[in-house]
Scaffold this active site. Structure first.
Site, PDB file in Angstrom:
ATOM      1  N   HIS A 120      38.144 -10.935  -4.057  1.00 15.14           N
ATOM      2  CA  HIS A 120      36.797 -11.700  -4.190  1.00 15.14           C
ATOM      3  C   HIS A 120      36.430 -10.529  -3.356  1.00 15.14           C
ATOM      4  O   HIS A 120      34.666 -10.726  -3.226  1.00 15.14           O
ATOM      5  CB  HIS A 120      36.974 -12.866  -3.024  1.00 15.14           C
ATOM      6  CG  HIS A 120      37.843 -14.051  -3.249  1.00 15.14           C
ATOM      7  ND1 HIS A 120      37.982 -14.626  -2.380  1.00 15.14           N
ATOM      8  CD2 HIS A 120      37.597 -14.159  -4.899  1.00 15.14           C
ATOM      9  CE1 HIS A 120      38.933 -15.998  -3.721  1.00 15.14           C
ATOM     10  NE2 HIS A 120      39.096 -15.474  -4.741  1.00 15.14           N
ATOM     11  N   CYS A 128      22.516  -2.647  -5.035  1.00 19.32           N
ATOM     12  CA  CYS A 128      21.149  -2.961  -5.477  1.00 19.32           C
ATOM     13  C   CYS A 128      21.251  -3.359  -6.811  1.00 19.32           C
ATOM     14  O   CYS A 128      21.986  -3.106  -7.264  1.00 19.32           O
ATOM     15  CB  CYS A 128      20.037  -1.707  -5.715  1.00 19.32           C
ATOM     16  SG  CYS A 128      19.055  -2.188  -5.943  1.00 19.32           S
ATOM     17  N   CYS A 149      17.106  -2.115  -0.722  1.00 19.17           N
ATOM     18  CA  CYS A 149      17.448  -0.565  -1.501  1.00 19.17           C
ATOM     19  C   CYS A 149      15.790   0.101  -1.443  1.00 19.17           C
ATOM     20  O   CYS A 149      15.259  -0.075  -1.300  1.00 19.17           O
ATOM     21  CB  CYS A 149      18.494   0.061  -3.187  1.00 19.17           C
ATOM     22  SG  CYS A 149      17.776   1.183  -3.174  1.00 19.17           S
ATOM     23  N   THR A 189      46.538 -17.935   4.777  1.00 17.35           N
ATOM     24  CA  THR A 189      46.331 -18.450   3.625  1.00 17.35           C
ATOM     25  C   THR A 189      46.301 -19.986   3.090  1.00 17.35           C
ATOM     26  O   THR A 189      47.521 -20.797   3.303  1.00 17.35           O
ATOM     27  CB  THR A 189      45.838 -18.039   2.337  1.00 17.35           C
ATOM     28  OG1 THR A 189      45.289 -18.756   0.775  1.00 17.35           O
ATOM     29  CG2 THR A 189      47.488 -17.637   1.724  1.00 17.35           C
TER      30      THR A 189
HETATM   31  P1  NAD Z   1      42.523 -20.399   3.560  1.00 13.52           P
HETATM   32  O1  NAD Z   1      42.180 -20.923   2.491  1.00 13.52           O
HETATM   33  O2  NAD Z   1      43.023 -18.988   2.983  1.00 13.52           O
HETATM   34  O3  NAD Z   1      42.478 -20.930   4.863  1.00 13.52           O
HETATM   35  C1  NAD Z   1      42.302 -20.514   6.075  1.00 13.52           C
HETATM   36  C2  NAD Z   1      44.177 -20.521   6.373  1.00 13.52           C
HETATM   37  O4  NAD Z   1      44.346 -19.830   7.149  1.00 13.52           O
HETATM   38  C3  NAD Z   1      44.525 -22.118   6.581  1.00 13.52           C
HETATM   39  O5  NAD Z   1      45.692 -22.355   5.876  1.00 13.52           O
HETATM   40  C4  NAD Z   1      44.274 -21.923   8.161  1.00 13.52           C
HETATM   41  O6  NAD Z   1      46.098 -22.655   8.826  1.00 13.52           O
HETATM   42  C5  NAD Z   1      45.363 -20.234   8.378  1.00 13.52           C
HETATM   43  N1  NAD Z   1      44.818 -20.357   9.449  1.00 13.52           N
HETATM   44  C6  NAD Z   1      44.158 -19.880  10.783  1.00 13.52           C
HETATM   45  N2  NAD Z   1      44.517 -19.502  11.728  1.00 13.52           N
HETATM   46  C7  NAD Z   1      45.148 -18.357  11.629  1.00 13.52           C
HETATM   47  C8  NAD Z   1      45.717 -17.766  11.861  1.00 13.52           C
HETATM   48  N3  NAD Z   1      45.546 -17.266  13.341  1.00 13.52           N
HETATM   49  N4  NAD Z   1      47.021 -16.783  11.668  1.00 13.52           N
HETATM   50  C9  NAD Z   1      47.404 -17.440  10.596  1.00 13.52           C
HETATM   51  N5  NAD Z   1      47.265 -18.490   9.933  1.00 13.52           N
HETATM   52  C10 NAD Z   1      46.060 -18.908   9.943  1.00 13.52           C
HETATM   53  O7  NAD Z   1      40.565 -19.140   3.468  1.00 13.52           O
HETATM   54  P2  NAD Z   1      38.916 -20.334   3.696  1.00 13.52           P
HETATM   55  O8  NAD Z   1      38.584 -20.042   5.000  1.00 13.52           O
HETATM   56  O9  NAD Z   1      39.305 -21.645   3.377  1.00 13.52           O
HETATM   57  O10 NAD Z   1      38.096 -18.904   2.514  1.00 13.52           O
HETATM   58  C11 NAD Z   1      39.028 -19.567   1.329  1.00 13.52           C
HETATM   59  C12 NAD Z   1      37.572 -18.102   0.732  1.00 13.52           C
HETATM   60  O11 NAD Z   1      37.151 -17.510   1.725  1.00 13.52           O
HETATM   61  C13 NAD Z   1      38.991 -17.037   1.003  1.00 13.52           C
HETATM   62  O12 NAD Z   1      38.899 -16.328  -0.421  1.00 13.52           O
HETATM   63  C14 NAD Z   1      38.645 -16.340   2.255  1.00 13.52           C
HETATM   64  O13 NAD Z   1      39.602 -15.473   1.739  1.00 13.52           O
HETATM   65  C15 NAD Z   1      37.241 -16.114   1.362  1.00 13.52           C
HETATM   66  N6  NAD Z   1      36.859 -15.831   3.010  1.00 13.52           N
HETATM   67  C16 NAD Z   1      36.773 -14.592   3.931  1.00 13.52           C
HETATM   68  C17 NAD Z   1      37.095 -14.458   5.591  1.00 13.52           C
HETATM   69  C18 NAD Z   1      37.620 -12.745   5.262  1.00 13.52           C
HETATM   70  O14 NAD Z   1      37.131 -11.780   4.729  1.00 13.52           O
HETATM   71  N7  NAD Z   1      37.964 -12.787   6.602  1.00 13.52           N
HETATM   72  C19 NAD Z   1      36.771 -15.075   6.120  1.00 13.52           C
HETATM   73  C20 NAD Z   1      36.329 -16.279   5.351  1.00 13.52           C
HETATM   74  C21 NAD Z   1      36.353 -16.932   3.606  1.00 13.52           C
HETATM   75 ZN    ZN Z   2      17.817   0.702  -5.676  1.00 14.96          ZN
END
Ligand code: NAD
Ligand code: ZN
Length: 250
Positions: A120, A128, A149, A189
């Protein structure tokens, strides 16, 4: 010691090519909330309203104010936790080759992993929209929203909004990594979002063992997964890596 932590360490001791698939859960212990689930961002805002590319194009001021400003603040100060460090150690031990991540926080690279496929994209950089030049998110000036920018173009994060395509190169490389590994670690995840959710299926079809680390069960649990080590990512991975080091030394 949890039996499954020992089992995971034993499986890793025999493995030659481990791939990790990570999601927002691995960064929770770094202070970054997930989108779904308890405490998730989606409890507060509607993703289709604010994280869709059409919303950003129509009204970048609102998307910056409601979503991106907070994300910048949180990600700017986040540092790798024990789980990211555990994966970096697995690479040093010549077990882990590639991380496929859905995260945009750049914490796997900060921890020291060298081959990270960011499905992602990345929130660590802004792009920009006019001249395409890049700027570190931490250096972007938010005194004016949306940030701009020097050429006057609006900055957007270098990540994939809803409604945008995933880089086809990332898909090809992820499929290759998934089909070549002998263990896939699926960490923090919910394995709902395609195409990341398909990677464990590819790995399984090619003979890999699938080990989940998550405090909650997922759609993979009791189906594609061989087993799930239930717990938070930091504590669990640290224990698994400690056990693995004992096995390697003995
Ligand atoms: P997700 O679908 O991967 O769900 C979160 C998962 O993490 C769940 O299964 C939950 O049970 C588990 N979890 C919660 N706490 C935990 C811990 N301490 N250790 C291990 N597992 C744990 O993620 P989402 O929040 O539904 O996000 C969807 C999209 O958004 C994805 O692409 C995600 O990467 C992105 N996103 C990225 C970030 C980041 O870059 N840190 C943050 C939020 C969302
Ligand atoms: Zn620019």
């Amino acid at each position: 010691m949890d039996k499954l932590i020992k089992k995971a360490a034993q499986d890793l001791a025999l493995a030659k090519n481990v791939v990790a698939l990570t999601g927002a859960g691995i960064s929770v212990e770094s202070g970054i909330p997930p989108f779904r689930g308890k405490g998730g961002l989606w409890e507060k805002i509607d993703p289709m309203e604010y994280a869709h590319i059409n919303s950003f194009m129509k009204d970048p001021v609102t998307v910056w104010n409601v979503l991106l400003k907070d994300m910048k603040e949180i990600i700017d100060k986040a540092v790798p936790n024990k789980a990211h460090k555990g994966l970096a150690r697995l690479e040093e031990l010549k077990k882990l080759t590639t991380i496929i991540t859905q995260n945009v926080d750049g914490l796997h690279q900060l921890a020291g992993n060298s081959d990270v496929i960011e499905f992602h994209g990345n929130f660590v950089w802004q792009r920009c929209m006019k001249c395409n030049s890049r700027c570190k998110t931490s250096e972007v000036d938010l005194s004016c929203i949306p940030p701009k920018c020097t050429c006057g173009g609006i900055y957007r994060p270098d990540c994939v909004f809803f409604g945008e395509m995933i880089d086809p190169d990332h898909l090809v490389r992820s499929r290759q990594a998934a089909s070549a590994c002998d263990i896939m670690l699926v960490i923090g995840t919910s394995v709902i979002v395609e195409p990341a959710a398909y990677m464990p299926v590819i790995a399984k079809e090619n003979g890999a063992k699938i080990i989940e680390i998550n405090p909650e069960k997922t759609p993979l649990t009791n189906s594609i997964s061989d087993y799930i080590v239930m717990g938070t990512a930091g504590h669990t991975l640290q224990n698994i890596v400690n056990q693995l080091e004992i096995l390697i030394e003995s």
